[in-house]
Design a protein around this motif. Structure first.
Motif, PDB file in Angstrom:
ATOM      1  N   ALA A  14       5.964 -55.262  44.180  1.00 33.72           N
ATOM      2  CA  ALA A  14       5.993 -53.811  44.382  1.00 33.72           C
ATOM      3  C   ALA A  14       5.176 -53.091  43.309  1.00 33.72           C
ATOM      4  O   ALA A  14       4.440 -52.144  43.596  1.00 33.72           O
ATOM      5  CB  ALA A  14       7.425 -53.303  44.392  1.00 33.72           C
ATOM      6  N   LYS A  15       5.310 -53.535  42.047  1.00 33.86           N
ATOM      7  CA  LYS A  15       4.536 -52.934  40.952  1.00 33.86           C
ATOM      8  C   LYS A  15       3.041 -53.113  41.168  1.00 33.86           C
ATOM      9  O   LYS A  15       2.245 -52.212  40.893  1.00 33.86           O
ATOM     10  CB  LYS A  15       4.928 -53.574  39.619  1.00 33.86           C
ATOM     11  N   LYS A  16       2.664 -54.274  41.654  1.00 34.38           N
ATOM     12  CA  LYS A  16       1.250 -54.589  41.835  1.00 34.38           C
ATOM     13  C   LYS A  16       0.653 -53.903  43.054  1.00 34.38           C
ATOM     14  O   LYS A  16      -0.457 -53.348  42.993  1.00 34.38           O
ATOM     15  CB  LYS A  16       1.070 -56.109  41.971  1.00 34.38           C
ATOM     16  N   GLU A  17       1.369 -53.890  44.169  1.00 34.05           N
ATOM     17  CA  GLU A  17       0.817 -53.435  45.438  1.00 34.05           C
ATOM     18  C   GLU A  17       1.133 -51.967  45.776  1.00 34.05           C
ATOM     19  O   GLU A  17       0.440 -51.356  46.566  1.00 34.05           O
ATOM     20  CB  GLU A  17       1.334 -54.322  46.581  1.00 34.05           C
ATOM     21  N   ILE A  18       2.221 -51.413  45.190  1.00 31.92           N
ATOM     22  CA  ILE A  18       2.688 -50.053  45.508  1.00 31.92           C
ATOM     23  C   ILE A  18       2.785 -49.869  47.025  1.00 31.92           C
ATOM     24  O   ILE A  18       1.986 -49.146  47.645  1.00 31.92           O
ATOM     25  CB  ILE A  18       1.783 -48.957  44.892  1.00 31.92           C
ATOM     26  N   ILE A  78      11.389 -47.340  38.472  1.00 29.92           N
ATOM     27  CA  ILE A  78       9.952 -47.399  38.184  1.00 29.92           C
ATOM     28  C   ILE A  78       9.292 -46.134  38.738  1.00 29.92           C
ATOM     29  O   ILE A  78       9.279 -45.912  39.952  1.00 29.92           O
ATOM     30  CB  ILE A  78       9.327 -48.656  38.832  1.00 29.92           C
ATOM     31  N   PRO A  79       8.754 -45.256  37.875  1.00 29.79           N
ATOM     32  CA  PRO A  79       8.206 -43.957  38.305  1.00 29.79           C
ATOM     33  C   PRO A  79       7.208 -44.030  39.449  1.00 29.79           C
ATOM     34  O   PRO A  79       7.282 -43.248  40.400  1.00 29.79           O
ATOM     35  CB  PRO A  79       7.543 -43.416  37.029  1.00 29.79           C
ATOM     36  N   GLU A  80       6.281 -44.975  39.388  1.00 30.93           N
ATOM     37  CA  GLU A  80       5.250 -45.044  40.426  1.00 30.93           C
ATOM     38  C   GLU A  80       5.783 -45.526  41.773  1.00 30.93           C
ATOM     39  O   GLU A  80       5.076 -45.459  42.783  1.00 30.93           O
ATOM     40  CB  GLU A  80       4.085 -45.944  39.989  1.00 30.93           C
ATOM     41  N   LEU A  81       7.045 -45.987  41.794  1.00 25.97           N
ATOM     42  CA  LEU A  81       7.654 -46.441  43.046  1.00 25.97           C
ATOM     43  C   LEU A  81       8.750 -45.498  43.524  1.00 25.97           C
ATOM     44  O   LEU A  81       9.513 -45.825  44.427  1.00 25.97           O
ATOM     45  CB  LEU A  81       8.232 -47.848  42.868  1.00 25.97           C
ATOM     46  N   SER A  82       8.827 -44.304  42.938  1.00 26.96           N
ATOM     47  CA  SER A  82       9.922 -43.372  43.241  1.00 26.96           C
ATOM     48  C   SER A  82       9.927 -42.908  44.691  1.00 26.96           C
ATOM     49  O   SER A  82      10.970 -42.568  45.236  1.00 26.96           O
ATOM     50  CB  SER A  82       9.855 -42.157  42.306  1.00 26.96           C
ATOM     51  N   GLY A 106      -0.746 -53.447  63.068  1.00 21.96           N
ATOM     52  CA  GLY A 106      -1.811 -52.977  62.199  1.00 21.96           C
ATOM     53  C   GLY A 106      -1.414 -52.710  60.759  1.00 21.96           C
ATOM     54  O   GLY A 106      -2.235 -52.247  59.960  1.00 21.96           O
ATOM     55  N   TYR A 107      -0.161 -53.022  60.386  1.00 20.67           N
ATOM     56  CA  TYR A 107       0.281 -52.790  59.017  1.00 20.67           C
ATOM     57  C   TYR A 107      -0.155 -53.935  58.101  1.00 20.67           C
ATOM     58  O   TYR A 107      -0.253 -55.086  58.528  1.00 20.67           O
ATOM     59  CB  TYR A 107       1.811 -52.671  58.964  1.00 20.67           C
ATOM     60  N   GLN A 108      -0.406 -53.608  56.832  1.00 22.16           N
ATOM     61  CA  GLN A 108      -0.682 -54.633  55.816  1.00 22.16           C
ATOM     62  C   GLN A 108       0.656 -55.219  55.356  1.00 22.16           C
ATOM     63  O   GLN A 108       1.527 -54.470  54.924  1.00 22.16           O
ATOM     64  CB  GLN A 108      -1.417 -54.035  54.620  1.00 22.16           C
ATOM     65  N   ILE A 109       0.804 -56.517  55.437  1.00 20.86           N
ATOM     66  CA  ILE A 109       2.076 -57.157  55.115  1.00 20.86           C
ATOM     67  C   ILE A 109       1.971 -57.966  53.829  1.00 20.86           C
ATOM     68  O   ILE A 109       1.054 -58.768  53.653  1.00 20.86           O
ATOM     69  CB  ILE A 109       2.542 -58.079  56.262  1.00 20.86           C
ATOM     70  N   LYS A 129       1.088 -50.196  53.619  1.00 24.57           N
ATOM     71  CA  LYS A 129       1.538 -51.485  53.108  1.00 24.57           C
ATOM     72  C   LYS A 129       3.052 -51.624  53.268  1.00 24.57           C
ATOM     73  O   LYS A 129       3.802 -50.713  52.909  1.00 24.57           O
ATOM     74  CB  LYS A 129       1.184 -51.636  51.627  1.00 24.57           C
ATOM     75  N   ILE A 130       3.476 -52.754  53.788  1.00 24.97           N
ATOM     76  CA  ILE A 130       4.900 -53.047  53.931  1.00 24.97           C
ATOM     77  C   ILE A 130       5.208 -54.335  53.183  1.00 24.97           C
ATOM     78  O   ILE A 130       4.584 -55.370  53.430  1.00 24.97           O
ATOM     79  CB  ILE A 130       5.289 -53.188  55.414  1.00 24.97           C
ATOM     80  N   LEU A 131       6.167 -54.261  52.264  1.00 22.08           N
ATOM     81  CA  LEU A 131       6.608 -55.436  51.513  1.00 22.08           C
ATOM     82  C   LEU A 131       7.867 -55.992  52.164  1.00 22.08           C
ATOM     83  O   LEU A 131       8.889 -55.301  52.250  1.00 22.08           O
ATOM     84  CB  LEU A 131       6.884 -55.060  50.056  1.00 22.08           C
ATOM     85  N   LEU A 132       7.809 -57.235  52.639  1.00 23.19           N
ATOM     86  CA  LEU A 132       8.952 -57.912  53.249  1.00 23.19           C
ATOM     87  C   LEU A 132       9.577 -58.846  52.211  1.00 23.19           C
ATOM     88  O   LEU A 132       8.864 -59.650  51.598  1.00 23.19           O
ATOM     89  CB  LEU A 132       8.522 -58.727  54.464  1.00 23.19           C
ATOM     90  N   VAL A 133      10.890 -58.743  52.045  1.00 28.38           N
ATOM     91  CA  VAL A 133      11.572 -59.554  51.033  1.00 28.38           C
ATOM     92  C   VAL A 133      12.748 -60.289  51.671  1.00 28.38           C
ATOM     93  O   VAL A 133      13.710 -59.672  52.122  1.00 28.38           O
ATOM     94  CB  VAL A 133      12.086 -58.676  49.867  1.00 28.38           C
ATOM     95  N   ASP A 134      12.672 -61.617  51.724  1.00 30.50           N
ATOM     96  CA  ASP A 134      13.743 -62.420  52.316  1.00 30.50           C
ATOM     97  C   ASP A 134      13.577 -63.851  51.850  1.00 30.50           C
ATOM     98  O   ASP A 134      12.449 -64.329  51.683  1.00 30.50           O
ATOM     99  CB  ASP A 134      13.685 -62.351  53.851  1.00 30.50           C
TER     100      ASP A 134
END
Length: 227
Positions: free
Chosen positions: A45-49, A74-78, A29-32, A7-12
């Motif tokens: 980010a918290k929801k999708e990790i 956020i521990p789960e995103l370390s 082939g990446y999940q966006i 999973k890749i989170l794009l922020v803009d």
């Protein structure tokens, strides 16, 4: 790490950037997942990790630097990789980004093929870190690479991501002479272009936080730090 599971989170805040970058990465082939500002990025980010976050610096409501700092708390995103995608390429801006907890810095504009190549390189580094995670004990300091945590005299020392990786590298082989190019390759990656003073700035900050005497026991004596 299979692409379809990555999973890749794009922020803009620019829809065109989200569309173009998202399209090119989805073709690989990446999940966006997308977000338009820092606040939305934290929530997504918290929801999708995600495995990787590619984030602009200058955005409304909350900029990339502040969002990055909050995500690192956020521990789960370390272990999430974060790279800034920005038009600002000055040395001071890059150092500020690394201090905020970023792993990389990509300068706009960038050709789609080069962007894909850099994303693949970043994800390879994540895979290598997962395979090589371990805890070191040097000079009374416990260094936990998996949790990005340093404990000295039962007190946790907070370090930005790049300072931690640099300290871990030096501590992994006390007394070894590390060449500048080797440090850049192992800590920043051989495809990342950083200013010539970047290592020196990080070394100076490590000396201040870890302590000069302890730092001398682990650093490569043949490497001349120019601070």
């Amino acid at each position: 790490m299979k692409k379809k599971n990555t999973k890749i989170l794009l922020v803009d805040d620019e829809p065109d950037i989200l569309e173009i970058v998202g399209y090119n990465l989805s073709q690989e082939g990446y999940q966006i997942i997308t977000a338009a500002n820092g606040k939305e990025a934290i929530a997504k980010a918290k929801k999708e990790i995600p495995d990787l976050i590619i984030m602009d610096v200058m955005m409304p409501e909350m900029d990339g630097m502040e969002a990055c700092e909050n995500i690192r708390k956020i521990p789960e995103l370390s272990n999430v990789l974060i790279t800034f995608l920005t038009a600002r390429s000055e040395d001071y801006s890059q150092v500020a980004g690394f201090d905020a907890g970023a792993d990389d810095y990509i300068t706009k504009p960038i050709k789609p093929k080069l962007l894909v190549s850099k994303v693949k390189a970043l994800l390879r580094r994540l895979k290598e870190k997962e395979q090589n995670s371990e805890t070191l004990n040097v000079g009374g300091i416990e260094i936990n690479r998996e949790e990005y945590k340093i404990v000295k005299d039962n007190i946790e020392i907070a370090l930005p991501r790049k300072e931690f990786e640099l300290f871990y590298l030096l501590a992994s082989k006390p007394g070894k002479v590390f060449k500048r190019d080797e440090i850049l390759d192992k800590v920043w990656g051989n495809e990342v272009v950083v200013g010539g003073r970047t290592i020196d700035v990080h070394i100076r900050k490590l000396r201040e936080k870890i302590g000069e005497e302890l730092f001398k026991t682990i650093k490569g004596v043949g490497y001349k730090f120019e601070v």
